[in-house]
Scaffold this motif. Structure first.
Motif, PDB file in Angstrom:
ATOM      1  N   ASP A   1      72.372 -20.235  -3.380  1.00 56.69           N
ATOM      2  CA  ASP A   1      72.431 -18.824  -3.777  1.00 56.69           C
ATOM      3  C   ASP A   1      71.275 -17.996  -3.226  1.00 56.69           C
ATOM      4  O   ASP A   1      71.108 -16.837  -3.610  1.00 56.69           O
TER       5      ASP A   1
ATOM      6  N   ARG B   1      68.086 -18.373  -3.627  1.00 52.07           N
ATOM      7  CA  ARG B   1      66.870 -18.279  -4.439  1.00 52.07           C
ATOM      8  C   ARG B   1      65.707 -18.992  -3.752  1.00 52.07           C
ATOM      9  O   ARG B   1      65.881 -19.762  -2.813  1.00 52.07           O
TER      10      ARG B   1
ATOM     11  N   SER C   1      71.506 -24.263  -6.544  1.00 50.60           N
ATOM     12  CA  SER C   1      71.510 -23.085  -7.403  1.00 50.60           C
ATOM     13  C   SER C   1      71.058 -23.469  -8.802  1.00 50.60           C
ATOM     14  O   SER C   1      71.222 -24.609  -9.231  1.00 50.60           O
TER      15      SER C   1
ATOM     16  N   HIS D   1      72.676 -18.623 -13.284  1.00 54.80           N
ATOM     17  CA  HIS D   1      72.252 -17.343 -13.847  1.00 54.80           C
ATOM     18  C   HIS D   1      70.784 -17.331 -14.227  1.00 54.80           C
ATOM     19  O   HIS D   1      70.297 -16.340 -14.771  1.00 54.80           O
TER      20      HIS D   1
ATOM     21  N   GLY E   1      64.971 -16.506 -10.548  1.00 53.42           N
ATOM     22  CA  GLY E   1      64.479 -17.143  -9.335  1.00 53.42           C
ATOM     23  C   GLY E   1      63.098 -16.637  -8.968  1.00 53.42           C
ATOM     24  O   GLY E   1      62.693 -15.557  -9.375  1.00 53.42           O
TER      25      GLY E   1
ATOM     26  N   ALA F   1      71.611 -10.950  -6.045  1.00 57.80           N
ATOM     27  CA  ALA F   1      71.973 -12.361  -5.917  1.00 57.80           C
ATOM     28  C   ALA F   1      73.067 -12.550  -4.870  1.00 57.80           C
ATOM     29  O   ALA F   1      73.362 -11.665  -4.068  1.00 57.80           O
TER      30      ALA F   1
ATOM     31  N   PHE G   1      65.684 -12.524  -6.621  1.00 58.86           N
ATOM     32  CA  PHE G   1      66.739 -11.632  -7.112  1.00 58.86           C
ATOM     33  C   PHE G   1      66.204 -10.224  -7.396  1.00 58.86           C
ATOM     34  O   PHE G   1      66.726  -9.516  -8.269  1.00 58.86           O
TER      35      PHE G   1
ATOM     36  N   PRO H   1      69.553 -12.679 -13.109  1.00 65.22           N
ATOM     37  CA  PRO H   1      70.936 -12.524 -12.650  1.00 65.22           C
ATOM     38  C   PRO H   1      71.962 -13.167 -13.593  1.00 65.22           C
ATOM     39  O   PRO H   1      72.728 -14.048 -13.204  1.00 65.22           O
TER      40      PRO H   1
ATOM     41  N   ASP I   1      76.600 -13.191 -11.288  1.00 64.62           N
ATOM     42  CA  ASP I   1      75.337 -13.896 -11.526  1.00 64.62           C
ATOM     43  C   ASP I   1      74.726 -14.437 -10.238  1.00 64.62           C
ATOM     44  O   ASP I   1      75.172 -14.113  -9.141  1.00 64.62           O
ATOM     45  N   GLY I   2      73.704 -15.280 -10.399  1.00 62.04           N
ATOM     46  CA  GLY I   2      72.935 -15.774  -9.264  1.00 62.04           C
ATOM     47  C   GLY I   2      73.775 -16.413  -8.186  1.00 62.04           C
ATOM     48  O   GLY I   2      73.612 -16.124  -6.996  1.00 62.04           O
ATOM     49  N   ASP I   3      74.692 -17.311  -8.553  1.00 59.26           N
ATOM     50  CA  ASP I   3      75.463 -18.044  -7.548  1.00 59.26           C
ATOM     51  C   ASP I   3      76.913 -17.589  -7.438  1.00 59.26           C
ATOM     52  O   ASP I   3      77.710 -18.197  -6.736  1.00 59.26           O
TER      53      ASP I   3
END
Length: 542
Positions: free
Chosen positions: A57, A59, A110, A113, A116, A214, A244, A249, A276-278
């Protein structure tokens, strides 16, 4: 070219519901990431010469671990690795690549959420050949291997240029750096009515998506702005950043409050979404209507045939146990299967592979289908846009009409984050000890009908998963559920889920926390949650 490095085990490498998650400084310890990656390879069989997918993701520490994984894959005998350009692959896009190109499996980097940055979270997860998270028998084997590992193998070569799309040789193994977005967009075009959505947007329907700095930014820009015609800037925070951009995220009412407030304002967009992050979670918000993940699952299932990819109907619905029973009522009306599983997307894999379920969802802002074997945030957003475009109604009208037809499941989750682990485990142990005494007890107007520690018997492979969450069910369909989350990296997260079914449409306008107040109070009385956690209130309410 290949070298064998002597190492020693780390005792804290037990994967949770979504792989191994720790703080970045933990992963930066000598051989820490290498040990876990080697343990993955040592737990697999038959991959010599096969293809592996790797991506993350974006990060902090993503690129460094990808380079390690590439060199270790070469040393272990993989024939090819497909890796996203810049090291980027959303989790659902990685699942799609594994499935589309019949890869042996994939490594997804990842922590979903979680935040990072240099001192924040990182994670490594292995996905099997169906594109889904490794089942417990594999993650258990990986953990067992981490406890005794003494060497790992790695190619002693220069790093691959992850930013250049193309095919490269790495110590005799082929590395293909691919566009991380293209195959995913093609899949979405096959599933949804892009012309109808584009026409709806062109007619003045305003949509915004917050990618929260993200991974979904490039995917959302390509689909929403370039394919569906939304104005430039409709995707906010669209550049994936290692930290992020300071965002947490996690697409919920706390961390995506700015988006929520914008949609709720008189001059704001008609519809908003966040991921979210991923890229596997989603939040959807319409004017005057936040759509809970549980309701979103039920409404997507009830309207599935409006999307071309699901026009023939759905085989069944699966939901995690803590997710509200709203989808159960849809399945009953449609006359299709309904499956209640433990939390963790890996439990849906067998049902999807066996053709028993088509649509799946979790209350933790995750929804998906059999198109991949992960939850998929942008897929859920596009499904909503497809429904809105075809029905030509607002999200508010769609949700309230659904409640009128099926009844409303008032539902909320209270998270108590970073609680002392011993205190959290003590609460759960005490609850388990009193389960047998709860049925028949009365708390005000609430009478306990049943209480248990949820166990799941997989209808496909017969496997049994125990201790998946404590349920206290009351007469009339209300319930409270207690569960420790497996997605954090600090302390323990206690999750309390509260649900009340209300069939009377005249009572569907009550504020959620008010409708659930007596159940929340009883949950605390039964569990001593606040006393044991040392908290006066939840960290997050969703």
């Amino acid at each position: 070219m290949f070298k064998t490095v002597t190492t020693a085990p780390y005792k804290d490498q037990k994967p949770g519901t979504s792989g191994l998650r720790k703080k970045v400084p933990v992963f930066q310890q000598e051989n820490y990431a290498e040990n876990f990656i080697q343990a993955i390879f040592d737990s697999l069989e038959g991959f010599e010469g096969k293809t592996l997918v790797i991506g993350g993701d974006g990060r902090y520490y993503n690129r460094e671990v990808i380079q390690k994984a590439l060199k270790m894959a070469a040393a272990s005998g993989f024939g090819k690795v497909m890796v996203g350009q810049g090291g980027i692959l959303s989790t659902p896009a990685a699942s799609n690549l594994i499935r589309k190109y019949k890869a042996f499996g994939g490594i997804v980097l990842s922590a979903s959420h979680n935040p990072g940055g240099p001192t924040e979270d990182f994670g490594i997860k292995y996905n099997i050949g169906n594109g889904g998270p490794a089942p417990e028998k594999i993650t258990d084997a990986i953990f067992a291997r981490t406890q005794v590992i003494d060497t790992y193998k790695i190619a002693d070569v220069a790093d691959i240029d992850l930013d250049a799309i193309g095919t490269f040789d790495l110590a005799g193994m082929t590395v293909e750096v691919v566009d991380p977005v293209a195959d995913y967009v093609t899949l979405m075009e096959e599933l949804f009515d892009f012309p109808a959505i584009k026409a709806h947007i062109a007619g003045g329907f305003k949509v915004v998506i917050d990618s929260m700095g993200a991974v979904t930014g490039p995917y959302a820009v390509e689909i929403l702005e370039k394919h569906l015609g939304a104005p430039a800037g409709s995707v906010r925070n669209s550049t994936p950043l290692p930290d992020f951009g300071g965002h947490h995220p996690d697409p919920n009412l706390v961390h995506a409050k700015e988006l929520y407030d914008d949609v709720m304002s008189p001059t704001g967009p008609d519809f908003g979404a966040a991921s979210d992050g991923d890229g596997d979670r989603n939040m959807v918000v319409g004017k005057n209507m936040f759509v809970t993940p549980s309701d979103s699952l039920a409404i997507i299932a009830a309207n599935a045939t409006l999307a071309p990819g699901y026009a023939k109907g759905i085989a069944g619905i699966a939901r995690s146990m803590p997710t509200s029973a709203a989808a159960d009522r849809v399945a009953e009306k449609l006359g299709i299967g309904m499956y209640e599983t433990p939390t963790g997307w890996k439990f849906f894999g067998n049902l999807l592979d066996a053709g028993k379920a088509t649509i799946c969802g979790e209350e933790s802002f995750g929804t998906g289908s059999d198109h991949v074997r992960e939850k998929d945030g942008l897929w859920a957003v596009l499904f909503w846009l497809n429904i809105l475009a075809v029905r030509k109604e607002s999200a508010y009208d769609i949700v309230t009409k659904h409640w009128a037809e099926y009844g409303r499941n008032y539902y909320s989750r209270h998270d108590y984050e970073e609680v002392d682990s011993d205190a959290a485990n003590g609460m759960v142990t005490a609850l388990r000890e009193k389960l047998s005494t709860l049925p028949g007890q009365t708390f005000g107007a609430l009478k306990v009908e049943a209480a248990d520690d949820f166990a799941y018997n997989d209808p496909v492979d017969g496997s049994v998963s125990k201790n998946q969450g404590i349920r206290v069910m009351f007469e009339g369909g209300s319930r409270v559920v207690f569960r420790l989350s497996g997605t954090g990296t600090s302390g323990a997260t206690i999750r309390l889920y509260v649900e009340r079914y209300e069939p009377d449409a005249s009572r569907h306008g009550i504020e959620t926390q008010e409708a659930l107040a007596d159940l929340i109070a009883v949950a605390d009385e039964i569990s001593e949650l606040k006393k044991r956690s040392g908290r006066d209130a939840p960290t997050v309410i969703t």
